[in-house]
Design an enzyme around this catalytic site. Structure first.
Site, mmCIF file in Angstrom:
data_model
loop_
_atom_site.group_PDB
_atom_site.id
_atom_site.type_symbol
_atom_site.label_atom_id
_atom_site.label_comp_id
_atom_site.label_asym_id
_atom_site.label_seq_id
_atom_site.Cartn_x
_atom_site.Cartn_y
_atom_site.Cartn_z
ATOM 1 N N CYS A 1 0.850 -1.188 0.000
ATOM 2 C CA CYS A 1 0.000 0.000 0.000
ATOM 3 C C CYS A 1 0.885 1.237 0.000
ATOM 4 C CB CYS A 1 -0.924 -0.001 1.221
ATOM 5 S SG CYS A 1 -1.800 1.553 1.441
ATOM 6 N N CYS B 1 0.564 3.426 3.144
ATOM 7 C CA CYS B 1 1.241 2.824 4.305
ATOM 8 C C CYS B 1 2.750 3.058 4.208
ATOM 9 C CB CYS B 1 0.923 1.332 4.408
ATOM 10 S SG CYS B 1 -0.715 0.962 5.086
ATOM 11 N N HIS C 1 -4.249 1.116 8.454
ATOM 12 C CA HIS C 1 -4.736 0.858 7.097
ATOM 13 C C HIS C 1 -6.208 0.457 7.100
ATOM 14 C CE1 HIS C 1 -4.559 -0.310 2.835
ATOM 15 N NE2 HIS C 1 -5.465 -1.202 3.209
ATOM 16 N N ASN D 1 -13.026 9.789 -1.898
ATOM 17 C CA ASN D 1 -13.537 8.924 -2.952
ATOM 18 C C ASN D 1 -13.570 7.494 -2.432
ATOM 19 O OD1 ASN D 1 -13.728 11.010 -4.916
ATOM 20 N ND2 ASN D 1 -11.509 10.920 -5.179
ATOM 21 N N THR E 1 -8.438 5.711 -6.424
ATOM 22 C CA THR E 1 -7.278 5.054 -7.038
ATOM 23 C C THR E 1 -6.341 4.428 -6.013
ATOM 24 O OG1 THR E 1 -6.075 7.149 -7.106
ATOM 25 C CG2 THR E 1 -7.311 6.541 -9.078
ATOM 26 N N HIS F 1 -6.348 3.100 0.329
ATOM 27 C CA HIS F 1 -6.102 3.402 1.752
ATOM 28 C C HIS F 1 -6.941 4.647 2.016
ATOM 29 C CE1 HIS F 1 -3.092 3.762 5.326
ATOM 30 N NE2 HIS F 1 -3.954 4.762 5.470
ATOM 31 N N HIS G 1 -8.556 7.965 2.572
ATOM 32 C CA HIS G 1 -7.936 9.292 2.599
ATOM 33 C C HIS G 1 -8.965 10.364 2.311
ATOM 34 C CE1 HIS G 1 -7.545 7.703 -1.511
ATOM 35 N NE2 HIS G 1 -7.673 8.949 -1.935
ATOM 36 N N HIS H 1 -9.210 14.260 0.879
ATOM 37 C CA HIS H 1 -8.558 15.366 0.178
ATOM 38 C C HIS H 1 -9.022 16.684 0.805
ATOM 39 C CE1 HIS H 1 -7.629 12.957 -3.619
ATOM 40 N NE2 HIS H 1 -8.578 12.200 -3.082
HETATM 41 P P1 5GP Z 1 -8.056 9.078 -5.036
HETATM 42 O O1 5GP Z 1 -8.236 9.212 -6.518
HETATM 43 O O2 5GP Z 1 -7.785 7.642 -4.630
HETATM 44 O O3 5GP Z 1 -9.143 9.718 -4.246
HETATM 45 O O4 5GP Z 1 -6.782 9.949 -4.700
HETATM 46 C C1 5GP Z 1 -5.492 9.447 -4.619
HETATM 47 C C2 5GP Z 1 -4.569 10.641 -4.611
HETATM 48 O O5 5GP Z 1 -3.295 10.220 -4.216
HETATM 49 C C3 5GP Z 1 -4.424 11.322 -5.980
HETATM 50 O O6 5GP Z 1 -4.848 12.670 -5.885
HETATM 51 C C4 5GP Z 1 -2.937 11.189 -6.284
HETATM 52 O O7 5GP Z 1 -2.393 12.321 -6.910
HETATM 53 C C5 5GP Z 1 -2.327 10.956 -4.911
HETATM 54 N N1 5GP Z 1 -1.121 10.156 -4.916
HETATM 55 C C6 5GP Z 1 -0.954 8.955 -5.522
HETATM 56 N N2 5GP Z 1 0.296 8.486 -5.296
HETATM 57 C C7 5GP Z 1 0.911 9.416 -4.520
HETATM 58 C C8 5GP Z 1 2.219 9.494 -3.947
HETATM 59 O O8 5GP Z 1 3.071 8.625 -4.108
HETATM 60 N N3 5GP Z 1 2.493 10.596 -3.191
HETATM 61 C C9 5GP Z 1 1.585 11.591 -3.003
HETATM 62 N N4 5GP Z 1 1.972 12.616 -2.253
HETATM 63 N N5 5GP Z 1 0.345 11.536 -3.512
HETATM 64 C C10 5GP Z 1 0.010 10.479 -4.265
HETATM 65 ZN ZN ZN Z 2 -2.375 1.443 3.598
#
Ligand code: 5GP
Ligand code: ZN
Length: 112
Positions: free
Chosen positions: A3, A6, A45, A85, A93, A96, A98, A100
């Site tokens: 992950c 993680c 996680h 999301n 995507t 884990h 999260h 925003h």
């Molecule tokens: P999701 O689309 O799952 O809601 O958002 C995942 C977010 O994680 C995306 O906005 C993407 O830019 C961010 N992200 C993905 N990989 C990394 C990473 O390795 N480091 C950081 N700082 N952000 C990441």
């Molecule tokens: Zn995780």
């Protein structure tokens, strides 16, 4: 566990940390969609909102205590948006949980 968040929390993948406490870690999104784009995650996680339950929801409360502190530290005096999301239809995507934090400009009023 494979992950990416993680690994960021444990420090094996670098991140731009903006906040940390016992159960919460926050860092700048690598692909910012706004002048301020911070991701706030539980250190424990959980794959998504779907895994939040009576036993583990304290980490979500801790995240929501941290969010206004982070927003204030980032200077988001004029407001901000918090998004999580969950699953395929929301285009999650990273699996884990999260949240925003988006701000620093007038955001579009249409979410979808
Ligand atoms: P999701 O689309 O799952 O809601 O958002 C995942 C977010 O994680 C995306 O906005 C993407 O830019 C961010 N992200 C993905 N990989 C990394 C990473 O390795 N480091 C950081 N700082 N952000 C990441
Ligand atoms: Zn995780």
């Amino acid at each position: 566990m494979d992950c990416i968040f993680c690994k960021i929390i444990e420090g094996s993948i670098p991140s731009a940390k903006v906040y940390e406490d016992e159960s919460v870690y926050a860092f700048r999104d690598i692909n910012p969609m706004a002048p301020v784009h911070v991701l706030v995650v539980p250190k424990k996680h959980l794959a998504s909102m779907d895994e939040v339950n009576e036993e583990n929801s304290e980490c979500v409360a801790a995240i929501f205590r941290a969010i206004p502190k982070i927003a204030a530290a980032e200077g988001l005096k004029n407001g901000y948006r918090v998004i999580s999301n969950c699953g395929e239809d929301a285009c999650q995507t990273v699996k884990h949980l999260h949240f925003h934090i988006l701000g620093g400009k007038k955001l579009p009023d249409q979410m979808a």
